[in-house]
Write a protein that holds these residues in place. Structure first.
Motif, PDB file in Angstrom:
ATOM      1  N   CYS A  96       1.857 -27.534   2.239  1.00  0.00           N
ATOM      2  CA  CYS A  96       1.447 -26.159   2.530  1.00  0.00           C
ATOM      3  C   CYS A  96       2.565 -25.379   3.218  1.00  0.00           C
ATOM      4  O   CYS A  96       2.804 -24.202   2.898  1.00  0.00           O
ATOM      5  CB  CYS A  96       0.189 -26.158   3.394  1.00  0.00           C
ATOM      6  N   ALA A  97       3.268 -26.024   4.144  1.00  0.00           N
ATOM      7  CA  ALA A  97       4.380 -25.358   4.832  1.00  0.00           C
ATOM      8  C   ALA A  97       5.500 -25.033   3.846  1.00  0.00           C
ATOM      9  O   ALA A  97       6.099 -23.945   3.897  1.00  0.00           O
ATOM     10  CB  ALA A  97       4.898 -26.242   5.962  1.00  0.00           C
ATOM     11  N   ASP A 101       6.827 -21.319   2.862  1.00  0.00           N
ATOM     12  CA  ASP A 101       8.239 -20.952   2.994  1.00  0.00           C
ATOM     13  C   ASP A 101       8.790 -20.375   1.694  1.00  0.00           C
ATOM     14  O   ASP A 101       9.654 -19.490   1.711  1.00  0.00           O
ATOM     15  CB  ASP A 101       9.071 -22.173   3.397  1.00  0.00           C
ATOM     16  N   GLU A 102       8.278 -20.890   0.565  1.00  0.00           N
ATOM     17  CA  GLU A 102       8.710 -20.407  -0.748  1.00  0.00           C
ATOM     18  C   GLU A 102       7.949 -19.149  -1.178  1.00  0.00           C
ATOM     19  O   GLU A 102       8.162 -18.644  -2.282  1.00  0.00           O
ATOM     20  CB  GLU A 102       8.505 -21.508  -1.797  1.00  0.00           C
ATOM     21  N   GLN A 103       7.052 -18.677  -0.301  1.00  0.00           N
ATOM     22  CA  GLN A 103       6.236 -17.486  -0.561  1.00  0.00           C
ATOM     23  C   GLN A 103       5.384 -17.637  -1.829  1.00  0.00           C
ATOM     24  O   GLN A 103       5.215 -16.705  -2.609  1.00  0.00           O
ATOM     25  CB  GLN A 103       7.115 -16.234  -0.645  1.00  0.00           C
ATOM     26  N   ILE A 104       4.861 -18.848  -2.007  1.00  0.00           N
ATOM     27  CA  ILE A 104       3.949 -19.135  -3.117  1.00  0.00           C
ATOM     28  C   ILE A 104       2.525 -19.126  -2.563  1.00  0.00           C
ATOM     29  O   ILE A 104       2.180 -19.954  -1.719  1.00  0.00           O
ATOM     30  CB  ILE A 104       4.257 -20.502  -3.753  1.00  0.00           C
ATOM     31  N   PRO A 105       1.689 -18.185  -2.991  1.00  0.00           N
ATOM     32  CA  PRO A 105       0.323 -18.108  -2.457  1.00  0.00           C
ATOM     33  C   PRO A 105      -0.510 -19.311  -2.880  1.00  0.00           C
ATOM     34  O   PRO A 105      -0.301 -19.893  -3.950  1.00  0.00           O
ATOM     35  CB  PRO A 105      -0.218 -16.814  -3.057  1.00  0.00           C
ATOM     36  N   MET A 106      -1.472 -19.656  -2.032  1.00  0.00           N
ATOM     37  CA  MET A 106      -2.296 -20.845  -2.250  1.00  0.00           C
ATOM     38  C   MET A 106      -3.781 -20.503  -2.237  1.00  0.00           C
ATOM     39  O   MET A 106      -4.211 -19.601  -1.515  1.00  0.00           O
ATOM     40  CB  MET A 106      -2.015 -21.878  -1.152  1.00  0.00           C
ATOM     41  N   ALA A 107      -4.530 -21.262  -3.030  1.00  0.00           N
ATOM     42  CA  ALA A 107      -5.986 -21.147  -3.051  1.00  0.00           C
ATOM     43  C   ALA A 107      -6.581 -22.546  -3.033  1.00  0.00           C
ATOM     44  O   ALA A 107      -5.925 -23.524  -3.399  1.00  0.00           O
ATOM     45  CB  ALA A 107      -6.455 -20.399  -4.301  1.00  0.00           C
ATOM     46  N   VAL A 108      -7.831 -22.630  -2.602  1.00  0.00           N
ATOM     47  CA  VAL A 108      -8.619 -23.852  -2.753  1.00  0.00           C
ATOM     48  C   VAL A 108      -9.789 -23.505  -3.658  1.00  0.00           C
ATOM     49  O   VAL A 108     -10.545 -22.570  -3.375  1.00  0.00           O
ATOM     50  CB  VAL A 108      -9.137 -24.387  -1.400  1.00  0.00           C
ATOM     51  N   ALA A 109      -9.923 -24.230  -4.764  1.00  0.00           N
ATOM     52  CA  ALA A 109     -11.009 -24.001  -5.719  1.00  0.00           C
ATOM     53  C   ALA A 109     -11.687 -25.338  -5.974  1.00  0.00           C
ATOM     54  O   ALA A 109     -11.076 -26.259  -6.517  1.00  0.00           O
ATOM     55  CB  ALA A 109     -10.471 -23.416  -7.021  1.00  0.00           C
ATOM     56  N   SER A 110     -12.940 -25.437  -5.580  1.00  0.00           N
ATOM     57  CA  SER A 110     -13.613 -26.731  -5.548  1.00  0.00           C
ATOM     58  C   SER A 110     -15.030 -26.653  -6.092  1.00  0.00           C
ATOM     59  O   SER A 110     -15.645 -25.586  -6.120  1.00  0.00           O
ATOM     60  CB  SER A 110     -13.647 -27.226  -4.091  1.00  0.00           C
ATOM     61  N   SER A 111     -15.546 -27.817  -6.486  1.00  0.00           N
ATOM     62  CA  SER A 111     -16.947 -27.912  -6.894  1.00  0.00           C
ATOM     63  C   SER A 111     -17.885 -27.910  -5.695  1.00  0.00           C
ATOM     64  O   SER A 111     -19.091 -27.724  -5.850  1.00  0.00           O
ATOM     65  CB  SER A 111     -17.171 -29.192  -7.714  1.00  0.00           C
ATOM     66  N   LYS A 127      -6.272 -22.927   7.420  1.00  0.00           N
ATOM     67  CA  LYS A 127      -6.685 -21.538   7.211  1.00  0.00           C
ATOM     68  C   LYS A 127      -5.495 -20.588   7.160  1.00  0.00           C
ATOM     69  O   LYS A 127      -5.494 -19.604   6.414  1.00  0.00           O
ATOM     70  CB  LYS A 127      -7.648 -21.121   8.318  1.00  0.00           C
ATOM     71  N   LYS A 128      -4.450 -20.879   7.928  1.00  0.00           N
ATOM     72  CA  LYS A 128      -3.277 -19.999   7.986  1.00  0.00           C
ATOM     73  C   LYS A 128      -2.483 -20.000   6.684  1.00  0.00           C
ATOM     74  O   LYS A 128      -1.659 -19.107   6.453  1.00  0.00           O
ATOM     75  CB  LYS A 128      -2.371 -20.412   9.142  1.00  0.00           C
ATOM     76  N   TYR A 129      -2.717 -21.014   5.845  1.00  0.00           N
ATOM     77  CA  TYR A 129      -1.973 -21.123   4.591  1.00  0.00           C
ATOM     78  C   TYR A 129      -2.734 -20.584   3.381  1.00  0.00           C
ATOM     79  O   TYR A 129      -2.122 -20.110   2.426  1.00  0.00           O
ATOM     80  CB  TYR A 129      -1.643 -22.594   4.295  1.00  0.00           C
TER      81      TYR A 129
END
Length: 219
Positions: A96-97, A101-111, A127-129
């Motif tokens: 996540c860090a 740093d690479e400015q790649i946005p993240m999501a969590v998608a789960s069942s 949460k910060k990521y």
């Protein structure tokens, strides 16, 4: 080029599969569905409502789905709060860090249900990521249908073709590929050799090995 990363939750960010199995065995057995740990491997990656109906049909019993679902989710919520941090998977913070740093946005998608995902993300300190949290409970179909990943990409405002999904289940991998996304799987140790992983873009034993694979995908 990868412009967003979408994480699964259970079995990938948190070692919650043993907790799910423990809770499901306890609750299901009291409702006429005496499942075993081995049995439950067949329903990994499905939404809890789908899991309940799968086993109700298997054992040919009539059940109150909503009642059982509420009981399972309540017990899971308690367990995640108590045990979640101790069950964070190796490499999660580093990945996540790195992506931040690479400015790649993240999501969590789960069942899992949204409340459980939110609790886990909070307990794990992620949460910060994470920019987007999305649950398949809002889709007409759970994994292996691609809807949950397509919705997450839409909320991230990123083309599905530029998304990377990180998964640990066959159903999740199929959903990611059906969404036309790249997919790297991080299976459990005893599932590393499953032939189904041939559909994935990469297979690694831990998230700790992810950064090199991501760099290779971007080349």
């Amino acid at each position: 080029m990868i412009k967003a990363v979408i994480f699964d939750l259970d079995g990938l960010l948190i070692n919650s599969e043993p907790i799910w199995k423990r809770v499901e065995i306890d609750v299901f057995s009291r409702h006429g569905m005496p499942v075993t740990e081995e049995d439950l491997m067949q329903s990994v990656g499905l939404r809890i409502d789908e899991v309940i109906m799968y086993w109700a049909q298997y054992f040919n019993v009539e059940v109150e789905r909503d009642e059982i679902q509420a009981e399972v989710l309540s017990k899971m919520q308690e367990a995640i709060i108590k045990e979640g941090l101790a069950n964070k998977m190796p490499g999660v913070d580093e990945v996540c860090a790195y992506l931040q740093d690479e400015q790649i946005p993240m999501a969590v998608a789960s069942s899992s249900h949204l409340a459980l995902i939110q609790t886990a993300v909070e307990v794990l300190g992620l949460k910060k990521y994470i920019r987007v949290i999305y649950s398949a409970e809002f889709e007409s179909h759970g994994k292996p249908h691609p809807g949950v990943f397509l919705a997450a990409a839409d909320y991230l405002r990123v083309d599905p073709l530029q998304c990377l999904v990180l998964e640990d289940s066959v159903n999740g991998m199929i959903a990611a590929k059906a969404a036309r996304m790249a997919c790297i799987v991080v299976p459990a140790k005893d599932e590393m050799d499953r032939p189904e992983w041939g559909l994935a873009d990469g297979v690694i034993p831990s998230l700790e090995g992810l950064m090199e694979l991501v760099e290779n995908l971007e080349q």
